[in-house]
Motif scaffolding. Structure first.
Motif, PDB file in Angstrom:
ATOM      1  N   LEU A  91      10.902   4.095  -3.485  1.00 39.44           N
ATOM      2  CA  LEU A  91       9.677   3.365  -3.150  1.00 39.44           C
ATOM      3  C   LEU A  91       8.613   3.552  -4.227  1.00 39.44           C
ATOM      4  CD1 LEU A  91       9.458   4.145   0.684  1.00 39.44           C
ATOM      5  CD2 LEU A  91      10.071   1.963  -0.382  1.00 39.44           C
ATOM      6  N   SER A  92       8.545   4.754  -4.772  1.00 39.45           N
ATOM      7  CA  SER A  92       7.589   5.026  -5.852  1.00 39.45           C
ATOM      8  C   SER A  92       7.918   4.183  -7.079  1.00 39.45           C
ATOM      9  CB  SER A  92       7.622   6.511  -6.215  1.00 39.45           C
ATOM     10  OG  SER A  92       6.816   6.780  -7.340  1.00 39.45           O
ATOM     11  N   LYS A  93       9.197   4.007  -7.357  1.00 33.66           N
ATOM     12  CA  LYS A  93       9.617   3.175  -8.488  1.00 33.66           C
ATOM     13  C   LYS A  93       9.171   1.734  -8.293  1.00 33.66           C
ATOM     14  CE  LYS A  93      13.714   1.977 -11.217  1.00 33.66           C
ATOM     15  NZ  LYS A  93      15.192   2.142 -11.339  1.00 33.66           N
TER      16      LYS A  93
ATOM     17  N   MET B 298       1.244   6.765  -6.886  1.00 35.94           N
ATOM     18  CA  MET B 298       0.130   7.641  -7.272  1.00 35.94           C
ATOM     19  C   MET B 298       0.439   9.110  -6.969  1.00 35.94           C
ATOM     20  SD  MET B 298      -3.116   5.404  -5.897  1.00 35.94           S
ATOM     21  CE  MET B 298      -3.145   3.614  -6.081  1.00 35.94           C
ATOM     22  N   LEU B 299       1.288   9.333  -5.962  1.00 37.55           N
ATOM     23  CA  LEU B 299       1.626  10.704  -5.546  1.00 37.55           C
ATOM     24  C   LEU B 299       2.924  11.195  -6.180  1.00 37.55           C
ATOM     25  CD1 LEU B 299       0.902  10.329  -1.709  1.00 37.55           C
ATOM     26  CD2 LEU B 299      -0.544  11.503  -3.378  1.00 37.55           C
ATOM     27  N   GLU B 300       3.429  10.445  -7.135  1.00 35.15           N
ATOM     28  CA  GLU B 300       4.783  10.666  -7.662  1.00 35.15           C
ATOM     29  C   GLU B 300       5.060  12.120  -8.039  1.00 35.15           C
ATOM     30  OE1 GLU B 300       7.629   8.730 -11.150  1.00 35.15           O
ATOM     31  OE2 GLU B 300       5.464   8.849 -11.432  1.00 35.15           O
TER      32      GLU B 300
ATOM     33  N   GLY C  15       0.811  -1.208   0.000  1.00 31.20           N
ATOM     34  CA  GLY C  15       0.000   0.000   0.000  1.00 31.20           C
ATOM     35  C   GLY C  15       0.846   1.260   0.000  1.00 31.20           C
ATOM     36  N   LEU C  16       1.887   1.273   0.831  1.00 24.22           N
ATOM     37  CA  LEU C  16       2.808   2.414   0.894  1.00 24.22           C
ATOM     38  C   LEU C  16       3.392   2.708  -0.482  1.00 24.22           C
ATOM     39  CD1 LEU C  16       4.743   4.435   2.329  1.00 24.22           C
ATOM     40  CD2 LEU C  16       6.243   2.482   2.801  1.00 24.22           C
ATOM     41  N   ARG C  17       3.877   1.680  -1.140  1.00 23.18           N
ATOM     42  CA  ARG C  17       4.529   1.863  -2.437  1.00 23.18           C
ATOM     43  C   ARG C  17       3.537   2.271  -3.533  1.00 23.18           C
ATOM     44  NH1 ARG C  17       7.289  -1.033   0.893  1.00 23.18           N
ATOM     45  NH2 ARG C  17       9.528  -1.438   0.654  1.00 23.18           N
TER      46      ARG C  17
END
Length: 337
Positions: free
Chosen positions: A227-229, A164-166, A157-159
């Motif tokens: 983490l976004s990646k 989504m917030l990138e 969920g965090l990732r």
């Protein structure tokens, strides 16, 4: 009469997620009747978006309900918004989960495997769509706190949320309930235990204590990007099962990763109750969930139990239409092993 009308309006405006959270807390005796009424009346007052300073993102109805209850009698009601992402991301496809078609594909996959009465999965699907849209619409001036824990569900969920917030400029904080629970020494005797396995296991009082003692800094851009990646990769992968081991996420194509543990728990229960050859399916599922390291849903373990029945690992009696309707017995070959 005016009091009753206000209550009616508040109830009508509640989302399914809020209603489920409140019901859960009431059943767990975390919330009295008077507290519930007061909470509903507060919810009847429109929250002024201009006063929102922080948006909290939590994964699951249980931690979402606890956080809302923790903020209920404080000024946080006016300054904090809570977005709840329901379900358990450790099981099921994640591909394109930021899009409507991806969400629909995920719930079609679950629909083919789970026994959930009424419109439970349809409600969950709608709630996920609403949560995703809310996350995408967070204004740039609001801080964002993502609640997570040491399990595959919340780490995924965090990732996903960071993906989504990138492109958003907001300050983003990550609050790890497992880490803070032990750093704050809430229960020193649990310092070596794998507790809490999920944010939902933390009581309302301790959720508030953790938040008020939390003195985190915004996530470093390099960490956020890394983490976004990972999250963006998950949104393109076709893996359906994930585990959290050695502080890392592991992806699996095979759905049988939990089967050995189900068999081991069944063998132990058989040994403890020699006089009763069959085990209630619900009891076995509870044993599996209560002792396994991974954080799963009962529906998933029940699905795997039915698959093991089809493979001849278990025999059963009753009706395979829900865990309360049948009993199981481990095959002799496994009992003698």
């Amino acid at each position: 009469m005016e009091h009753v009308n206000k209550l009616k309006k508040a109830i009508k405006r509640m989302s399914e997620a809020d209603a489920k959270s409140m019901l859960f807390l009431t059943l767990m005796n975390e919330q009295s009747k008077d507290d519930m009424v007061q909470f509903l009346l507060q919810q009847n007052e429109e929250q002024d978006v201009s006063t929102i300073e922080t948006v909290h993102i939590v994964f699951g109805h249980s931690p979402g309900g606890s956080l809302k209850a923790a903020f209920r009698n404080s000024n946080y009601v006016k300054t904090e918004e809570i977005i709840v992402m329901p379900g358990n991301f450790s099981v099921g496809p994640l591909k394109d989960l930021h899009l409507c078609e991806g969400i629909e594909a995920r719930f079609q996959w679950l629909q083919e495997r789970y026994f959930i009465e009424d419109d439970g999965l349809a409600i969950f699907e709608r709630e996920v769509k609403e949560a995703v849209e809310k996350i995408k619409s967070i204004p740039p001036q609001q801080d964002i706190i993502i609640w997570t824990c040491q399990n595959a569900h919340e780490q995924i969920g965090l990732r996903l949320v960071l993906a989504m917030l990138e492109k958003k400029p907001n300050d983003i904080y990550v609050l790890d309930t497992f880490q803070l629970f032990h750093e704050l020494h809430i229960f020193p005797q649990l310092a070596e235990d794998n507790y809490p396995r999920s944010s939902g296991e933390v009581s309302v009082e301790n959720v508030l204590h953790i938040y008020e003692q939390y003195q985190g800094r915004p996530l470093k851009k390099s960490v956020q990007q890394a983490l976004s990646k990972e999250g963006l990769k998950m949104l393109m992968d076709d893996y359906c099962i994930h585990t959290w081991e050695y502080n890392e996420l592991w992806s699996h194509h095979n759905e049988n990763v939990d089967d050995d543990w189900i068999i081991a728990c069944a063998k132990r229960l058989h040994e403890d109750q020699e006089e009763a050859p069959y085990l209630m399916a619900a009891r076995l599922i509870g044993e599996v969930l209560g002792h396994m390291e991974q954080y799963r849903e009962a529906e998933w373990i029940e699905y795997r139990l039915r698959q093991l029945i089809q493979q001849g690992v278990f025999s059963y009696r009753g009706e395979l239409k829900g865990m309360l309707h049948y009993q199981v017995k481990l095959a002799d070959a496994y009992l003698l092993d």
